[in-house]
Design an enzyme around this catalytic site. Structure first.
Site, PDB file in Angstrom:
ATOM      1  N   HIS A   1       0.800  -1.232   0.000  1.00  0.00           N
ATOM      2  CA  HIS A   1       0.000   0.000   0.000  1.00  0.00           C
ATOM      3  C   HIS A   1       0.831   1.281   0.000  1.00  0.00           C
ATOM      4  O   HIS A   1       0.292   2.365  -0.167  1.00  0.00           O
ATOM      5  CB  HIS A   1      -0.941   0.042   1.201  1.00  0.00           C
ATOM      6  CG  HIS A   1      -0.267   0.479   2.475  1.00  0.00           C
ATOM      7  ND1 HIS A   1       0.659  -0.275   3.109  1.00  0.00           N
ATOM      8  CD2 HIS A   1      -0.378   1.622   3.198  1.00  0.00           C
ATOM      9  CE1 HIS A   1       1.084   0.366   4.189  1.00  0.00           C
ATOM     10  NE2 HIS A   1       0.477   1.521   4.262  1.00  0.00           N
TER      11      HIS A   1
HETATM   12  N1  UDP Z   1      -3.817  -4.684   8.901  1.00  0.00           N
HETATM   13  C1  UDP Z   1      -5.084  -5.218   9.105  1.00  0.00           C
HETATM   14  N2  UDP Z   1      -5.747  -5.717   8.023  1.00  0.00           N
HETATM   15  C2  UDP Z   1      -5.222  -5.714   6.769  1.00  0.00           C
HETATM   16  C3  UDP Z   1      -3.925  -5.177   6.581  1.00  0.00           C
HETATM   17  C4  UDP Z   1      -3.266  -4.653   7.679  1.00  0.00           C
HETATM   18  O1  UDP Z   1      -5.576  -5.260  10.225  1.00  0.00           O
HETATM   19  O2  UDP Z   1      -5.890  -6.175   5.834  1.00  0.00           O
HETATM   20  C5  UDP Z   1      -3.120  -4.127  10.064  1.00  0.00           C
HETATM   21  C6  UDP Z   1      -1.733  -4.652  10.274  1.00  0.00           C
HETATM   22  O3  UDP Z   1      -1.746  -5.875  10.977  1.00  0.00           O
HETATM   23  C7  UDP Z   1      -1.080  -3.525  11.043  1.00  0.00           C
HETATM   24  C8  UDP Z   1      -1.740  -2.300  10.465  1.00  0.00           C
HETATM   25  O4  UDP Z   1      -2.938  -2.736   9.837  1.00  0.00           O
HETATM   26  O5  UDP Z   1      -1.390  -3.614  12.407  1.00  0.00           O
HETATM   27  C9  UDP Z   1      -0.819  -1.680   9.479  1.00  0.00           C
HETATM   28  O6  UDP Z   1      -1.479  -0.725   8.776  1.00  0.00           O
HETATM   29  P1  UDP Z   1      -0.956  -0.205   7.361  1.00  0.00           P
HETATM   30  O7  UDP Z   1      -0.119  -1.251   6.724  1.00  0.00           O
HETATM   31  O8  UDP Z   1      -2.164   0.288   6.642  1.00  0.00           O
HETATM   32  O9  UDP Z   1      -0.126   1.079   7.734  1.00  0.00           O
HETATM   33  P2  UDP Z   1       1.393   1.349   8.154  1.00  0.00           P
HETATM   34  O10 UDP Z   1       1.719   0.456   9.299  1.00  0.00           O
HETATM   35  O11 UDP Z   1       2.243   1.126   6.961  1.00  0.00           O
HETATM   36  O12 UDP Z   1       1.393   2.777   8.577  1.00  0.00           O
END
Ligand code: UDP
Length: 359
Positions: free
Chosen positions: A206
């Site tokens: 993403h």
């Molecule tokens: N996550 C979730 N469902 C999904 C994909 C990710 O619950 O389908 C959770 C993941 O386990 C983590 C969080 O969302 O706790 C991460 O979010 P994301 O990857 O959107 O953002 P980033 O961490 O890169 O800021």
């Protein structure tokens, strides 16, 4: 003491869930939750409030699907209105999104104390909106809760004063969440029946640098298609990425799921063999659940896991990804090194806020 918590994106709901639970144990603290609306789909927002028992937001600002500047500007205006009404002692912000920056800036301009959870992280890539947001939020904060020693070191190098009450290293709220919810994990209903537990790769895609550059996205998807020939790849896909893949007719051979709730995501992390991700949170969660991770970015904020050898920085080059995949599958890694605290980071955060009080 009154705390206004500003959240808006999926990882912030997960981080805020554990801190809200810790706040509920304190009768002397009132928490007011502001949801900016940055993520609004049921499977990107509501599911986390339901599954993780987060109190319903007191304010829904419904600001979404705008350019970065417009989104941040409107959030700033609306959060200011909330803060003028609520007059909190603290504004608590998480991570590095536009909601984080808008919350911090609105509070700071009203001389309300800002506490930043996940302070000090740096990718050293100023083209990332996340890097811009986190650097500015750190500057505006009265307490900078560092998840790791390397985060604190980044701040010291930028000239922040070495004061344990100003830059406390409290550990990572996501580790608290992983520990707490591990027992409650749930098999995703839509996981295909032919996927064997322990014998699939979990992926996420993403990060804007991968989705907005079609060459990078194609290379990443082709790499996952290749891995999928030897081991099934399962990707709960961010809606924005799904839309770009569809619009550009990029062929996908692996299994795509709708975004899953946190309990389902924990299940996938527990039962996969390896993780391939450009997510900040997921690359640490791989470690929490004893899984190697290929980080499909050119840099990462979570450098300790690269140094440790559990995570591999692979970018989107197919040869690099496939070589690292083969290597990571056979490496023996010690997953017990406590890089991210003891699972009680949220309670520590509350103690610091209470100690500092309303000064
Ligand atoms: N996550 C979730 N469902 C999904 C994909 C990710 O619950 O389908 C959770 C993941 O386990 C983590 C969080 O969302 O706790 C991460 O979010 P994301 O990857 O959107 O953002 P980033 O961490 O890169 O800021």
């Amino acid at each position: 003491m009154k705390i206004v918590t500003v959240v808006g994106a999926r990882p912030q709901f997960i981080k805020a869930a554990v801190v809200s639970r810790a706040i509920k144990l304190h009768d002397e603290i009132v928490e007011v939750i502001v949801h900016t609306g940055q993520h609004f789909d049921a499977n990107m927002s509501d599911v986390f409030f339901e599954q993780m028992d987060i109190p319903r937001p007191d304010y829904q600002l419904e600001i979404a699907s705008l350019s970065h500047g417009a989104m941040t500007g409107r959030m700033l205006e609306k959060i200011e209105e909330v803060l003028l009404k609520e007059q909190p002692d603290w504004v608590l912000v998480y991570g590095d999104t536009n909601s984080t920056l808008a919350g911090a800036l609105a509070a700071s301009k009203l001389h309300i104390n800002v506490a930043h959870v996940e302070a000090g992280l740096r990718s050293f890539n100023m083209r990332m909106p996340e890097e811009q947001n986190r650097i500015l939020t750190d500057k505006l904060s009265k307490i900078l809760f560092c998840p790791t020693m390397s985060a604190k070191q980044n701040l010291l190098k930028e000239g922040y004063a070495d004061d344990a009450n100003y830059l406390p290293v409290v550990g990572d709220v996501m580790f608290d969440a992983a520990k707490f919810y591990a027992q409650r994990s749930q098999k995703p209903a839509e996981l295909p029946a032919n996927i064997q537990l322990g014998e699939f790769v979990l992926g996420t895609i993403h990060r804007a640098e991968n989705t907005n550059d079609l060459n990078r996205l194609r290379s990443l998807v082709e790499s996952l298609n290749d891995i999928n020939k030897s081991e099934p790849v399962v990707v709960p896909l961010h809606p924005r990425t799904k839309a770009i893949l569809d619009t550009n007719d990029i062929p996908v051979d692996f299994t795509i799921l709708e975004p899953v709730g946190y309990l389902e995501m924990v299940y996938l992390l527990q039962h996969c063999s390896l993780v391939v991700s450009d997510s900040g949170g997921v690359q640490k969660e791989a470690y929490f659940f004893d899984k190697p991770c290929l980080v499909t970015r050119d840099e990462t904020e979570w450098v300790e896991l690269i140094e440790h050898g559990s995570n591999h920085l692979v970018g989107v080059d197919k040869t690099k990804i496939l070589t690292a995949y083969a290597k990571a599958k056979s490496a023996a890694i010690d997953y017990s090194v406590p890089f991210y605290g003891n699972g009680h980071c949220a309670e520590d955060i509350i103690s610091y806020l209470l100690k500092d009080g309303c000064n």
